[in-house]
Design a protein around this motif. Structure first.
Motif, short mmCIF file in Angstrom:
data_model
loop_
_atom_site.label_atom_id
_atom_site.label_comp_id
_atom_site.label_asym_id
_atom_site.label_seq_id
_atom_site.Cartn_x
_atom_site.Cartn_y
_atom_site.Cartn_z
N HIS A 215 -3.96 -5.90 5.70
CA HIS A 215 -4.73 -5.69 4.22
C HIS A 215 -6.34 -4.96 4.66
CE1 HIS A 215 -5.25 -6.62 -0.07
NE2 HIS A 215 -6.46 -6.46 0.24
N ARG A 386 -8.07 -3.40 -10.95
CA ARG A 386 -6.76 -4.19 -10.94
C ARG A 386 -5.88 -3.39 -11.84
NH1 ARG A 386 -10.24 -6.88 -8.33
NH2 ARG A 386 -9.80 -8.49 -7.09
N ALA A 389 -4.35 -0.57 -10.49
CA ALA A 389 -3.53 -0.51 -9.28
C ALA A 389 -2.13 -1.14 -10.05
CB ALA A 389 -4.06 -1.97 -8.53
N GLU A 390 -2.12 -1.97 -10.93
CA GLU A 390 -1.05 -2.40 -11.77
C GLU A 390 -0.21 -1.05 -12.18
OE1 GLU A 390 -2.03 -5.16 -14.80
OE2 GLU A 390 -2.41 -6.75 -13.29
N THR A 393 1.34 0.89 -9.49
CA THR A 393 2.47 0.33 -8.91
C THR A 393 3.68 0.59 -9.81
OG1 THR A 393 0.95 -1.46 -8.08
CG2 THR A 393 3.53 -1.88 -8.04
N LEU A 400 0.39 2.61 -4.10
CA LEU A 400 -0.85 1.95 -3.90
C LEU A 400 -0.84 1.65 -2.23
CD1 LEU A 400 -3.20 0.72 -5.50
CD2 LEU A 400 -1.61 -1.58 -5.39
N LEU A 402 -3.02 -0.61 -0.91
CA LEU A 402 -3.28 -2.10 -0.95
C LEU A 402 -3.77 -2.45 -2.23
CD1 LEU A 402 -6.76 -3.08 1.02
CD2 LEU A 402 -5.98 -0.55 0.50
N TRP A 403 -3.44 -3.79 -2.55
CA TRP A 403 -4.10 -4.31 -3.61
C TRP A 403 -5.71 -4.52 -3.30
CZ3 TRP A 403 -2.38 -4.89 -8.31
CH2 TRP A 403 -2.85 -5.54 -9.17
N PRO A 404 -6.40 -4.02 -4.63
CA PRO A 404 -7.70 -4.01 -4.37
C PRO A 404 -8.58 -5.37 -4.44
CG PRO A 404 -7.05 -3.16 -6.82
CD PRO A 404 -5.92 -3.26 -5.96
N ASP A 405 -9.46 -5.47 -3.51
CA ASP A 405 -10.42 -6.47 -3.41
C ASP A 405 -11.49 -6.35 -4.47
OD1 ASP A 405 -8.84 -8.29 -1.73
OD2 ASP A 405 -10.23 -7.96 0.02
N VAL A 409 -10.15 1.81 -5.08
CA VAL A 409 -8.52 1.89 -5.14
C VAL A 409 -8.23 3.12 -4.40
CG1 VAL A 409 -6.55 1.87 -6.74
CG2 VAL A 409 -8.80 0.85 -7.33
#
Ligand SMILES: *Cc1c(COP(=O)(O)O)cnc(C)c1O
Length: 478
Positions: A215, A386, A389-390, A393, A400, A402-405, A409
């Protein structure tokens, strides 16, 4: 207008000022309505030719007309960061009120090196830094300085770390007056950390890389080995740096684990929160920076997620007195017993001698607009990231990274049937097409050897619909 004094004519200034504010207000209305390109792209030669160094000897007969024509051209030809389709680097879409404060700062020109040259700005700086330290949850006694950007800020913090932990007087004796030093830095850290250690004369080994996980977060279980390898290489490690978040992916390093490690080994704990320290403002996301309050020093750019125009960077020290040590001519112990250090002559503690009235814009916006606008900007941009990102995906023809912190993105377009090399080339081409057409401004990055598109959702005007249009534009361009 014939003599220099005429250039200070207050009526000309009044008229030109009103006119320029009108120009910017119209521009703001147009760009936030998505009219015109984000970046009106042109090659450097065009602007070299368009703004030649041909200066008349005498003033223009029409100062108002000529100044407004020239400055309108500048506005039109520049990069439009208020455009909702600006989703590129971590640079804010500045609050108009903050820009007006910069205008006042330029006009008053209170240089701030010593208290008397900037009395109001010095007091505002002191108080705004105290507020920022409280937002981060730092203890009583925390404090610091404002400086010109995260790069200067990280250097300032590491200079103080060196003074505290080197075990010899590198300030007076030079880098070779003791064992060669190093700091443990995640592989994903901003390049300015490696630059800062080189500036301090530590050479290439001044940075000891710490591996990151899948990550792109620092692996705390690798810290012991990094420390041992630095020592085997004959280096004296003084500090660990954690990113909150890292520039390329926005990943947040595990701050609590790094704080524990630093405590155990008596190392200085520095958090590069240039981008992500603002996360502490958001009730929904502040848990991501848990542990930042344990740092010995933190860098926090208000010109990234706090909607400020460049530059305004806070360097905060857990013990505010440490901020005297970054540029101290004498080691800190010599000061002990001195009841009162002149905190209000700020240049004692900054790289700058003269600097602008940096705190004015942040102080004024906090005072007039309140704190919620800043909390909402962070929460809103993280939420948007977020949802994006969804969407990526679910899309099927996007991937994507990695899932964004946070609000960064990274993704790529993956039409069927292309090899990895072709996919890399495609992302480069897609970005260049969209950017040079002015539809969107986004950037790219390389992660694990592959090319990814990179967006920073930093403009509060950017919506889900803009990001949907971005995906459509990428599909069409492909
Ligand atoms: C942006 C950034 C920097 C550099 O800050 P400037 O204000 O551009 O000098 C340093 N570190 C991180 C993590 C950043 O995101």
């Amino acid at each position: 207008m014939q003599r220099p004094m005429d250039a200070y004519d207050s009526e000309t200034f009044r008229r030109l000022g009103h006119h320029l504010v009108d120009t910017l207000a119209d521009h703001l209305a147009r760009t936030t309505r998505r009219e015109g390109p984000v970046l009106p792209w042109a090659p450097p030669e065009t602007h070299i030719a368009g703004f030649p160094a041909e200066f008349p000897e005498e003033p223009s007969a029409d100062v108002l007309g000529q100044a407004s024509a020239l400055l309108s051209r500048v506005v039109d030809a520049s990069h439009h960061l208020h455009h909702p389709r600006y989703v590129g680097h971590q640079v804010s879409s500045p609050l108009p009120l903050a820009a007006l404060c910069d205008f006042i700062s330029s006009f008053l020109n209170n240089g701030m090196a010593v208290y008397e040259m900037g009395p109001v700005a010095t007091a505002m700086e002191h108080n705004v830094l105290g507020w920022m330290a409280r937002v981060l949850g730092m203890p009583e006694g925390a404090g610091g300085v404002l400086t010109s950007g995260g790069s200067a800020g990280n250097l300032t913090a590491l200079l103080a770390a060196r003074q505290a932990k080197a075990g010899f007087d590198a300030w007076n004796g030079g880098a070779s007056a003791g064992p060669p030093l190093t700091v443990l830095v995640p592989e994903t850290a901003h390049y300015c950390l490696a630059r800062a250690t080189r500036v301090m004369g530590w050479g290439a080994g001044g940075v000891t890389p710490v591996p990151v996980d899948a990550h792109y977060r620092l692996r705390p279980e690798s810290l012991e080995e990094a420390l041992a390898s630095a020592r085997r290489a004959g280096r004296h490690p003084i500090a660990v740096v954690a990113s909150a978040g890292s520039t390329s992916t926005g990943a947040f390093d595990p701050l609590e684990a790094v704080a524990d490690f630093c405590e155990k080994h008596a190392l200085w704990f520095h958090v590069d929160g240039a981008h992500g320290a603002s996360t502490a403002l958001s009730p929904r996301y502040r848990h991501q920076v848990k542990g930042i309050e344990r740092a010995d020093s933190v860098v926090w750019d208000a010109h990234k997620m706090m909607l400020m125009p460049a530059l305004i960077t806070a360097v905060l020290f857990r013990e505010g007195q440490r901020s005297f040590e970054a540029f101290a001519q004498e080691a800190s112990y010599l000061f002990h017993g001195e009841a009162h250090r002149p905190w209000n002559d700020v240049a004692l503690r900054t790289l700058e001698c003269t600097k602008e009235m940096m705190a004015l814009k942040l102080y004024t916006c906090l005072k007039v607009l309140g704190t919620r606008v800043f909390a909402d900007a962070v929460t809103g941009s993280f939420d948007l990231a977020r949802r994006f990102a969804e969407r990526l995906t679910a899309a099927g023809d996007f991937e994507l990274a990695l899932w964004p912190d946070c609000n960064i993105v990274c993704f790529r377009h993956t039409p069927r049937g292309l090899s990895e090399t072709e996919l890399d080339a495609l992302q480069v081409r897609l970005r260049d097409t969209l950017v040079t057409r002015g539809d969107f401004y986004l950037v790219r990055t390389t992660l694990a050897g592959r090319v990814w598109l990179r967006t920073t959702l930093i403009n509060p005007h950017t919506t889900d619909a803009d990001l949907e249009s971005l995906l459509e534009a990428l599909r069409r361009a492909a």
